[in-house]
Scaffold this motif. Sequence first.
Motif, PDB file in Angstrom:
ATOM      1  N   GLY A  89       3.846  10.621 -15.690  1.00  0.00           N
ATOM      2  CA  GLY A  89       2.498  10.629 -16.245  1.00  0.00           C
ATOM      3  C   GLY A  89       2.398  11.610 -17.387  1.00  0.00           C
ATOM      4  N   TYR A  90       1.235  11.636 -18.007  1.00  0.00           N
ATOM      5  CA  TYR A  90       0.991  12.575 -19.100  1.00  0.00           C
ATOM      6  C   TYR A  90      -0.493  12.900 -19.140  1.00  0.00           C
ATOM      7  CZ  TYR A  90      -0.815   8.659 -21.818  1.00  0.00           C
ATOM      8  OH  TYR A  90      -1.550   7.591 -22.251  1.00  0.00           O
ATOM      9  N   SER A  91      -0.800  14.045 -19.706  1.00  0.00           N
ATOM     10  CA  SER A  91      -2.192  14.456 -19.873  1.00  0.00           C
ATOM     11  C   SER A  91      -2.275  15.394 -21.064  1.00  0.00           C
ATOM     12  CB  SER A  91      -2.706  15.157 -18.610  1.00  0.00           C
ATOM     13  OG  SER A  91      -1.963  16.335 -18.380  1.00  0.00           O
ATOM     14  N   THR A  92      -3.491  15.652 -21.499  1.00  0.00           N
ATOM     15  CA  THR A  92      -3.690  16.601 -22.587  1.00  0.00           C
ATOM     16  C   THR A  92      -4.212  17.900 -22.015  1.00  0.00           C
ATOM     17  OG1 THR A  92      -5.918  15.792 -22.982  1.00  0.00           O
ATOM     18  CG2 THR A  92      -4.158  14.795 -24.282  1.00  0.00           C
ATOM     19  N   GLY A  93      -3.926  18.961 -22.709  1.00  0.00           N
ATOM     20  CA  GLY A  93      -4.373  20.277 -22.282  1.00  0.00           C
ATOM     21  C   GLY A  93      -4.516  21.174 -23.495  1.00  0.00           C
ATOM     22  N   ALA A  94      -4.608  22.464 -23.237  1.00  0.00           N
ATOM     23  CA  ALA A  94      -4.709  23.446 -24.319  1.00  0.00           C
ATOM     24  C   ALA A  94      -3.848  24.643 -23.954  1.00  0.00           C
ATOM     25  CB  ALA A  94      -6.151  23.874 -24.524  1.00  0.00           C
TER      26      ALA A  94
ATOM     27  N   LYS B  30      -4.443  22.055 -28.920  1.00  0.00           N
ATOM     28  CA  LYS B  30      -4.312  20.915 -28.024  1.00  0.00           C
ATOM     29  C   LYS B  30      -2.830  20.630 -27.769  1.00  0.00           C
ATOM     30  CE  LYS B  30      -6.539  16.462 -27.356  1.00  0.00           C
ATOM     31  NZ  LYS B  30      -7.346  15.426 -27.963  1.00  0.00           N
ATOM     32  N   THR B  31      -2.476  20.383 -26.507  1.00  0.00           N
ATOM     33  CA  THR B  31      -1.088  20.110 -26.146  1.00  0.00           C
ATOM     34  C   THR B  31      -1.008  18.818 -25.343  1.00  0.00           C
ATOM     35  OG1 THR B  31      -1.261  21.390 -24.111  1.00  0.00           O
ATOM     36  CG2 THR B  31      -0.440  22.546 -26.064  1.00  0.00           C
ATOM     37  N   LEU B  32       0.189  18.282 -25.276  1.00  0.00           N
ATOM     38  CA  LEU B  32       0.484  17.095 -24.487  1.00  0.00           C
ATOM     39  C   LEU B  32       1.424  17.522 -23.365  1.00  0.00           C
ATOM     40  CD1 LEU B  32       0.169  13.977 -24.335  1.00  0.00           C
ATOM     41  CD2 LEU B  32       2.258  13.833 -25.658  1.00  0.00           C
ATOM     42  N   VAL B  33       1.016  17.305 -22.125  1.00  0.00           N
ATOM     43  CA  VAL B  33       1.806  17.682 -20.957  1.00  0.00           C
ATOM     44  C   VAL B  33       2.350  16.403 -20.335  1.00  0.00           C
ATOM     45  CG1 VAL B  33       1.782  18.858 -18.735  1.00  0.00           C
ATOM     46  CG2 VAL B  33       0.307  19.670 -20.584  1.00  0.00           C
ATOM     47  N   VAL B  34       3.683  16.280 -20.307  1.00  0.00           N
ATOM     48  CA  VAL B  34       4.341  15.086 -19.778  1.00  0.00           C
ATOM     49  C   VAL B  34       5.009  15.448 -18.460  1.00  0.00           C
ATOM     50  CG1 VAL B  34       6.074  13.317 -20.220  1.00  0.00           C
ATOM     51  CG2 VAL B  34       4.757  14.243 -22.116  1.00  0.00           C
ATOM     52  N   LYS B  35       4.641  14.744 -17.382  1.00  0.00           N
ATOM     53  CA  LYS B  35       5.272  14.955 -16.079  1.00  0.00           C
ATOM     54  C   LYS B  35       6.510  14.065 -16.008  1.00  0.00           C
ATOM     55  CE  LYS B  35       2.356  16.473 -12.606  1.00  0.00           C
ATOM     56  NZ  LYS B  35       3.030  17.649 -12.561  1.00  0.00           N
TER      57      LYS B  35
ATOM     58  N   LYS C  93      17.032  17.376 -18.567  1.00  0.00           N
ATOM     59  CA  LYS C  93      18.361  17.884 -18.206  1.00  0.00           C
ATOM     60  C   LYS C  93      18.269  19.204 -17.452  1.00  0.00           C
ATOM     61  CE  LYS C  93      21.098  15.515 -21.589  1.00  0.00           C
ATOM     62  NZ  LYS C  93      22.072  15.577 -22.654  1.00  0.00           N
ATOM     63  N   ALA C  94      17.220  19.985 -17.712  1.00  0.00           N
ATOM     64  CA  ALA C  94      17.009  21.248 -17.017  1.00  0.00           C
ATOM     65  C   ALA C  94      16.252  21.052 -15.706  1.00  0.00           C
ATOM     66  CB  ALA C  94      16.268  22.226 -17.920  1.00  0.00           C
ATOM     67  N   ARG C  95      15.937  19.803 -15.344  1.00  0.00           N
ATOM     68  CA  ARG C  95      15.236  19.455 -14.111  1.00  0.00           C
ATOM     69  C   ARG C  95      13.846  20.096 -14.007  1.00  0.00           C
ATOM     70  NH1 ARG C  95      18.944  16.023 -13.239  1.00  0.00           N
ATOM     71  NH2 ARG C  95      20.825  16.489 -12.115  1.00  0.00           N
ATOM     72  N   ARG C  96      13.154  20.152 -15.128  1.00  0.00           N
ATOM     73  CA  ARG C  96      11.777  20.673 -15.136  1.00  0.00           C
ATOM     74  C   ARG C  96      10.825  19.616 -14.596  1.00  0.00           C
ATOM     75  NH1 ARG C  96      11.031  25.935 -17.599  1.00  0.00           N
ATOM     76  NH2 ARG C  96      13.120  26.407 -18.337  1.00  0.00           N
ATOM     77  N   GLU C  97       9.701  20.057 -14.055  1.00  0.00           N
ATOM     78  CA  GLU C  97       8.694  19.124 -13.562  1.00  0.00           C
ATOM     79  C   GLU C  97       7.880  18.528 -14.696  1.00  0.00           C
ATOM     80  OE1 GLU C  97       6.141  20.451 -10.481  1.00  0.00           O
ATOM     81  OE2 GLU C  97       7.779  21.346  -9.342  1.00  0.00           O
ATOM     82  N   GLU C  98       7.623  19.330 -15.722  1.00  0.00           N
ATOM     83  CA  GLU C  98       6.815  18.844 -16.840  1.00  0.00           C
ATOM     84  C   GLU C  98       7.310  19.446 -18.148  1.00  0.00           C
ATOM     85  OE1 GLU C  98       3.026  21.856 -16.428  1.00  0.00           O
ATOM     86  OE2 GLU C  98       2.949  19.908 -15.444  1.00  0.00           O
ATOM     87  N   CYS C  99       6.899  18.803 -19.209  1.00  0.00           N
ATOM     88  CA  CYS C  99       7.278  19.202 -20.558  1.00  0.00           C
ATOM     89  C   CYS C  99       5.996  19.334 -21.382  1.00  0.00           C
ATOM     90  CB  CYS C  99       8.188  18.131 -21.150  1.00  0.00           C
ATOM     91  SG  CYS C  99       8.564  18.344 -22.880  1.00  0.00           S
ATOM     92  N   VAL C 100       5.871  20.421 -22.127  1.00  0.00           N
ATOM     93  CA  VAL C 100       4.665  20.674 -22.923  1.00  0.00           C
ATOM     94  C   VAL C 100       5.048  20.631 -24.401  1.00  0.00           C
ATOM     95  CG1 VAL C 100       2.824  22.306 -23.408  1.00  0.00           C
ATOM     96  CG2 VAL C 100       3.725  22.122 -21.098  1.00  0.00           C
ATOM     97  N   ALA C 101       4.259  19.898 -25.187  1.00  0.00           N
ATOM     98  CA  ALA C 101       4.502  19.771 -26.626  1.00  0.00           C
ATOM     99  C   ALA C 101       3.170  19.780 -27.362  1.00  0.00           C
ATOM    100  CB  ALA C 101       5.246  18.467 -26.914  1.00  0.00           C
TER     101      ALA C 101
END
Length: 130
Positions: A46-51, A57-62, A17-25
């Motif tokens: 898409g999605y990927s893992t990061g830190a 460890k985080t999950l980054v969702v595009k 809703k905020a028109r972000r490119e990605e979401c980190v959880a």
Amino acid sequence: MTDPISDFLTRLRNASKARREECVAPYSKLKEGLAAILKAEGYVAGYSTGADELGHKTLVVKLKYVDSAPAITGIRRMSTPGRRLYCRSGEIALVLNGLGISILSTSKGLLKDQDCRRHKLGGELICNVW
């Protein structure tokens, strides 16, 4: 945090809703499974893992947008820690007459509603997405 899945779904809803490119959880296998189903159905790019900066460890969702409108118009948690919802394969309701999907946790892992009906599996109804 009482319900990390609800937190993840809320992060996705708010970011779209905020028109972000990605979401980190924060990462978990269940959240990664949810992201994989959303990617396969075309709701996220898409999605990927990061830190993060602390090394967690985080999950980054595009997120995906179609003509500047979010692909996820609605996402709702159905089963909560205080009220678990379980469905048999014949009891799984259609979301918006088949325009959306339900995601269930079954003995075979996370599956969308069509796969549950096809394999005649029931389970816990995690969320509805449209």
